[in-house]
Scaffold this motif. Structure first.
Motif, PDB file in Angstrom:
ATOM      1  N   MET A   1      -1.388  -2.314  19.413  1.00 52.43           N
ATOM      2  CA  MET A   1      -2.581  -1.911  20.397  1.00 52.43           C
ATOM      3  C   MET A   1      -2.816  -3.302  21.085  1.00 52.43           C
ATOM      4  SD  MET A   1      -4.449   0.399  20.813  1.00 52.43           S
ATOM      5  CE  MET A   1      -5.892   1.057  20.981  1.00 52.43           C
ATOM      6  N   LYS A   2      -2.672  -4.390  20.428  1.00 52.80           N
ATOM      7  CA  LYS A   2      -3.202  -5.467  21.026  1.00 52.80           C
ATOM      8  C   LYS A   2      -2.402  -5.942  22.255  1.00 52.80           C
ATOM      9  CE  LYS A   2      -5.212  -8.036  17.068  1.00 52.80           C
ATOM     10  NZ  LYS A   2      -5.083  -9.306  16.294  1.00 52.80           N
ATOM     11  N   VAL A   3      -1.180  -5.474  22.000  1.00 53.38           N
ATOM     12  CA  VAL A   3      -0.087  -5.678  23.138  1.00 53.38           C
ATOM     13  C   VAL A   3      -0.657  -5.039  24.278  1.00 53.38           C
ATOM     14  CG1 VAL A   3       2.241  -5.467  24.111  1.00 53.38           C
ATOM     15  CG2 VAL A   3       1.642  -6.371  21.603  1.00 53.38           C
ATOM     16  N   LYS A   5      -3.700  -3.806  25.192  1.00 51.06           N
ATOM     17  CA  LYS A   5      -4.976  -4.515  25.582  1.00 51.06           C
ATOM     18  C   LYS A   5      -4.514  -5.858  26.348  1.00 51.06           C
ATOM     19  CE  LYS A   5      -8.147  -2.791  22.293  1.00 51.06           C
ATOM     20  NZ  LYS A   5      -8.892  -3.080  21.233  1.00 51.06           N
ATOM     21  N   LEU A   6      -3.553  -6.672  25.909  1.00 51.53           N
ATOM     22  CA  LEU A   6      -3.277  -7.752  26.459  1.00 51.53           C
ATOM     23  C   LEU A   6      -2.580  -7.577  27.785  1.00 51.53           C
ATOM     24  CD1 LEU A   6      -3.280 -10.781  26.420  1.00 51.53           C
ATOM     25  CD2 LEU A   6      -0.856 -10.949  25.269  1.00 51.53           C
ATOM     26  N   THR A   8      -2.930  -4.744  29.798  1.00 47.25           N
ATOM     27  CA  THR A   8      -4.110  -4.418  30.625  1.00 47.25           C
ATOM     28  C   THR A   8      -4.961  -5.553  31.084  1.00 47.25           C
ATOM     29  OG1 THR A   8      -4.053  -2.539  29.199  1.00 47.25           O
ATOM     30  CG2 THR A   8      -6.014  -2.659  30.816  1.00 47.25           C
TER      31      THR A   8
END
Length: 159
Positions: A1-3, A5-6, A8
């Protein structure tokens, strides 16, 4: 999920920086809306109503404006450039300050004051003329009433 967001966030930064650099590198030509906007404020030595395709003077102005914009000058700087070259005659509308503003507004102010004075004068003339008219109309009415009453009295005597 962090990937996600990163990624984006990186995409947003990339496209926004690309948009900023493309806006900075904008080149202007004679068909650019900015050039047309600035040209619409210039008098162009009485060539402003001519067709751009056939008028060499108008084409020269548009070319100069696009060159000045490509050099990084702003709209106001371009207008100031033409103002420094041709003065007030170089612009269609005067600058809104100082003597130019006074010179453009004075005829309208004088015309307004003269119109107001004319209105007041006509109003007084009409007011003064009304009273003699009423007096003239009253006298014939009194005479008519007297005549009518005399006729009525004479008619009553004989009928």
């Amino acid at each position: 999920m962090k990937v996600v967001k990163l990624l984006t966030l990186l995409l947003i930064i990339f496209f926004s920086s690309h948009a900023i650099t493309s806006a900075d590198e904008a080149s202007y030509d004679i068909n650019s809306p900015e050039v047309k906007d600035i040209a619409s404020k210039l008098s162009m030595q009485d060539h402003e109503t001519h067709d751009l395709g056939t008028c060499a003077t108008k084409q020269r102005y548009y070319g100069e404006i696009s060159e000045l914009l490509n050099e990084g000058k702003t709209k106001e700087e371009v207008l100031d450039y033409y103002y420094s070259m041709y003065g007030e005659e170089g612009l269609i509308a005067p600058k809104k300050k100082g003597f130019s503003l006074t010179a453009w507004l004075t005829p309208f102010v004088v015309l307004g004051i003269a119109g107001f004075a004319l209105f007041i004068g006509l109003k007084k003339m009409i007011k003064n003329q009304k009273s003699p008219l009423f007096e003239e109309t009253r006298e014939p009415n009194i005479e008519d009433e007297i005549t009518t009453s005399i006729i009525e009295e004479e008619r009553k005597k004989y009928y």
